[in-house]
Design a protein around this motif. Structure first.
Motif, PDB file in Angstrom:
ATOM      1  N   ALA A  59      36.356  51.857   2.972  1.00 11.44           N
ATOM      2  CA  ALA A  59      35.836  51.037   2.016  1.00 11.44           C
ATOM      3  C   ALA A  59      35.023  49.910   2.695  1.00 11.44           C
ATOM      4  N   PHE A  60      35.474  49.415   3.836  1.00 14.60           N
ATOM      5  CA  PHE A  60      34.748  48.437   4.379  1.00 14.60           C
ATOM      6  C   PHE A  60      33.246  49.162   5.111  1.00 14.60           C
ATOM      7  N   ALA A  61      33.365  50.072   5.604  1.00 17.20           N
ATOM      8  CA  ALA A  61      32.165  50.713   6.337  1.00 17.20           C
ATOM      9  C   ALA A  61      31.097  51.059   5.268  1.00 17.20           C
ATOM     10  N   GLN A  62      31.708  51.552   4.185  1.00 22.10           N
ATOM     11  CA  GLN A  62      30.834  51.918   2.853  1.00 22.10           C
ATOM     12  C   GLN A  62      30.068  50.605   2.523  1.00 22.10           C
ATOM     13  N   ARG A  63      30.304  49.573   2.811  1.00 24.73           N
ATOM     14  CA  ARG A  63      29.617  48.349   2.169  1.00 24.73           C
ATOM     15  C   ARG A  63      28.244  48.664   2.672  1.00 24.73           C
ATOM     16  N   PHE A  64      28.018  49.108   4.143  1.00 22.71           N
ATOM     17  CA  PHE A  64      26.761  49.236   4.768  1.00 22.71           C
ATOM     18  C   PHE A  64      26.030  50.265   4.593  1.00 22.71           C
ATOM     19  N   GLY A  65      26.452  51.372   3.802  1.00 21.76           N
ATOM     20  CA  GLY A  65      25.778  52.340   3.267  1.00 21.76           C
ATOM     21  C   GLY A  65      26.663  53.669   3.411  1.00 21.76           C
ATOM     22  N   GLU A  66      26.114  54.871   2.797  1.00 24.38           N
ATOM     23  CA  GLU A  66      26.931  56.035   2.298  1.00 24.38           C
ATOM     24  C   GLU A  66      27.366  56.519   3.693  1.00 24.38           C
ATOM     25  N   LEU A  67      28.627  56.945   3.943  1.00 30.15           N
ATOM     26  CA  LEU A  67      29.199  57.385   5.037  1.00 30.15           C
ATOM     27  C   LEU A  67      28.777  58.997   4.962  1.00 30.15           C
ATOM     28  N   MET A  68      28.779  59.199   6.154  1.00 33.83           N
ATOM     29  CA  MET A  68      28.405  60.809   6.573  1.00 33.83           C
ATOM     30  C   MET A  68      29.689  61.391   7.497  1.00 33.83           C
ATOM     31  N   VAL A  69      29.843  62.846   7.072  1.00 38.25           N
ATOM     32  CA  VAL A  69      30.946  63.469   7.637  1.00 38.25           C
ATOM     33  C   VAL A  69      30.019  64.012   9.044  1.00 38.25           C
ATOM     34  N   TYR A  70      30.476  63.437  10.158  1.00 35.90           N
ATOM     35  CA  TYR A  70      29.699  63.680  11.248  1.00 35.90           C
ATOM     36  C   TYR A  70      30.129  65.040  11.960  1.00 35.90           C
ATOM     37  N   THR A  71      31.145  65.154  12.206  1.00 37.60           N
ATOM     38  CA  THR A  71      31.798  65.987  13.239  1.00 37.60           C
ATOM     39  C   THR A  71      32.360  67.423  12.858  1.00 37.60           C
ATOM     40  N   ARG A  72      32.532  68.358  13.965  1.00 38.30           N
ATOM     41  CA  ARG A  72      33.323  69.338  13.807  1.00 38.30           C
ATOM     42  C   ARG A  72      34.692  68.942  13.281  1.00 38.30           C
ATOM     43  N   SER A  73      35.029  69.946  12.236  1.00 41.59           N
ATOM     44  CA  SER A  73      36.153  69.523  11.519  1.00 41.59           C
ATOM     45  C   SER A  73      37.480  69.287  12.116  1.00 41.59           C
ATOM     46  N   GLU A  74      37.503  69.924  13.432  1.00 41.10           N
ATOM     47  CA  GLU A  74      38.812  69.812  14.032  1.00 41.10           C
ATOM     48  C   GLU A  74      38.947  68.142  14.527  1.00 41.10           C
ATOM     49  N   ASN A  75      37.800  67.270  14.662  1.00 37.36           N
ATOM     50  CA  ASN A  75      38.069  66.131  14.971  1.00 37.36           C
ATOM     51  C   ASN A  75      37.989  64.994  13.729  1.00 37.36           C
ATOM     52  N   ALA A  76      37.953  65.596  12.490  1.00 37.00           N
ATOM     53  CA  ALA A  76      38.007  64.633  11.432  1.00 37.00           C
ATOM     54  C   ALA A  76      39.361  64.346  10.891  1.00 37.00           C
ATOM     55  N   HIS A  77      39.513  63.223  10.534  1.00 33.91           N
ATOM     56  CA  HIS A  77      40.710  62.785   9.890  1.00 33.91           C
ATOM     57  C   HIS A  77      41.317  63.818   8.747  1.00 33.91           C
ATOM     58  N   SER A  78      42.504  63.825   8.816  1.00 35.56           N
ATOM     59  CA  SER A  78      42.998  65.125   8.016  1.00 35.56           C
ATOM     60  C   SER A  78      42.710  65.033   6.539  1.00 35.56           C
ATOM     61  N   THR A  79      42.803  63.477   6.185  1.00 39.29           N
ATOM     62  CA  THR A  79      42.623  63.643   4.651  1.00 39.29           C
ATOM     63  C   THR A  79      41.433  62.661   4.343  1.00 39.29           C
ATOM     64  N   PHE A  80      40.534  62.159   5.301  1.00 38.02           N
ATOM     65  CA  PHE A  80      39.435  61.470   5.208  1.00 38.02           C
ATOM     66  C   PHE A  80      38.394  61.947   6.081  1.00 38.02           C
ATOM     67  N   PRO A  81      37.834  63.098   5.705  1.00 33.47           N
ATOM     68  CA  PRO A  81      37.080  63.781   6.867  1.00 33.47           C
ATOM     69  C   PRO A  81      35.709  62.867   7.355  1.00 33.47           C
ATOM     70  N   GLU A  82      35.358  61.839   6.524  1.00 39.35           N
ATOM     71  CA  GLU A  82      34.569  61.089   6.808  1.00 39.35           C
ATOM     72  C   GLU A  82      34.860  60.150   8.099  1.00 39.35           C
ATOM     73  N   LEU A  83      36.082  60.104   8.590  1.00 40.18           N
ATOM     74  CA  LEU A  83      36.620  59.283   9.797  1.00 40.18           C
ATOM     75  C   LEU A  83      36.703  60.570  10.742  1.00 40.18           C
ATOM     76  N   LEU A  84      36.240  59.950  11.820  1.00 42.41           N
ATOM     77  CA  LEU A  84      36.230  60.737  13.214  1.00 42.41           C
ATOM     78  C   LEU A  84      37.204  60.247  14.141  1.00 42.41           C
ATOM     79  N   VAL A  85      38.193  61.041  14.626  1.00 47.55           N
ATOM     80  CA  VAL A  85      39.319  60.557  15.506  1.00 47.55           C
ATOM     81  C   VAL A  85      38.860  60.773  16.808  1.00 47.55           C
ATOM     82  N   LEU A  86      38.946  59.770  17.464  1.00 43.26           N
ATOM     83  CA  LEU A  86      38.757  60.067  19.106  1.00 43.26           C
ATOM     84  C   LEU A  86      39.903  59.517  19.805  1.00 43.26           C
ATOM     85  N   SER A  87      40.537  60.435  20.472  1.00 44.33           N
ATOM     86  CA  SER A  87      41.998  60.375  21.023  1.00 44.33           C
ATOM     87  C   SER A  87      42.428  61.144  21.967  1.00 44.33           C
TER      88      SER A  87
END
Ligand code: OGA
Ligand code: MN
Length: 283
Positions: A59-87
């Motif tokens: 919600a906070f990031a969306q204030r600055f513009g539409e979000l994009m699904v960036y990545t290969r699905s294995e690194n996306a958050h399981s329920t929020f694909p517009e979040l990328l997990v680096l870990s």
């Protein structure tokens, strides 16, 4: 009464720390305007001591513009694909995100037709040492060039070739198959990018890869690229961030490049979540 919003510079070239903003709460329009103006001015904004749920991060990031699904699905958050997990964390034998990413200078999505405008990275767990992130202002680097050099490069375009990037950064790895280019077509980008909001020009180099310059033989483009890259990576245009858990950084991919650094992955956990804000074609 909510705290007043304050901005304090992080370095001479770029960055400001923002206080008085809670990323977990809706951002009123007048506050958004202040934060957005500071983002445009400083290139990166640091928000300390933040705790957000995935919904709040989105919600906070969306204030600055539409979000994009960036990545290969294995690194996306399981329920929020517009979040990328680096870990480097492995859960039940399964990596929860990309363990190694961005450890060389780059701008996110340089190779895309419409590269992301920005990224909002939240550090949930960070190592006590290492795992810092460097940022460099490409506006400051451009401004440092002589007027003659600026005039010479203003209209040039470079060929972003992901196969070349891979070979450049990971020379020890096997070369990708010849048909890799079908999946990763070359992308021509301007060498100098005009910021769509501020109108300021910035080097749109995205790092140290010796990109080909359209229309120039390598004998001329290589020394030019090297000279520009030397200016771009002058430490005086940089800010190095040592993460504390709860830090969130919003950066502007159109005029800032960044790079992650190593840390002891066997001893420490690092868990970062990124929202990626869509952007326009570069010009
Ligand atoms: C990114 C990135 C750097 C880091 O999120 O785009 O490059 O330090 N991250 O994790
Ligand atoms: Mn990145």
């Amino acid at each position: 009464m909510p705290a007043a919003i304050r901005f304090s510079p992080l370095s001479r070239a770029l960055g400001a720390r923002v206080s008085g903003i809670d990323l977990s709460r809706p951002l009123p329009q007048t506050d958004y305007e202040k934060v957005h103006a500071a983002w445009m001015r400083f290139g990166i904004l640091l928000f300390r001591d933040q705790a957000v749920t995935p919904e709040q991060h989105v919600a906070f990031a969306q204030r600055f513009g539409e979000l994009m699904v960036y990545t290969r699905s294995e690194n996306a958050h399981s329920t929020f694909p517009e979040l990328l997990v680096l870990s480097n964390v492995v859960d039940n034998g399964k990596p929860i995100g990309a363990a190694i990413s961005g450890r060389y200078w780059h701008t996110d999505g340089h190779f895309l037709d419409s590269p992301p405008a920005g990224s909002l990275l939240h550090g949930k767990e960070v190592p006590p040492e290492g795992g810092d992130t460097f940022f460099a202002s490409m506006t400051a680097a451009y401004d440092a060039l002589s007027p003659r050099l600026r005039a010479r490069i203003d209209a040039l375009r470079i060929v972003i070739d992901r196969v070349q990037t891979l070979r450049y950064h990971y020379p020890e790895r096997a070369a990708p198959p010849a048909n890799q280019k079908d999946k990763w077509p070359d992308k021509v980008q301007p060498l100098v990018r005009t910021h769509p909001v501020t109108g300021r020009k910035a080097l749109y180099l995205g790092g140290l890869v010796p990109w080909r310059i359209v229309g120039l033989p390598v004998s001329r483009s290589e020394p030019l690229m090297k000279a520009l890259q030397r200016v771009a990576l002058n430490p005086r245009f940089q800010y190095r961030h040592h993460w504390r858990a709860g830090d969130a950084i919003l950066w502007d991919n159109r005029c800032v490049i960044h790079r992650a650094t190593d840390y002891d992955m066997a001893r420490f956990r690092r868990m970062m979540v990124r929202a990626t804000i869509a952007g326009d074609a570069a010009y």
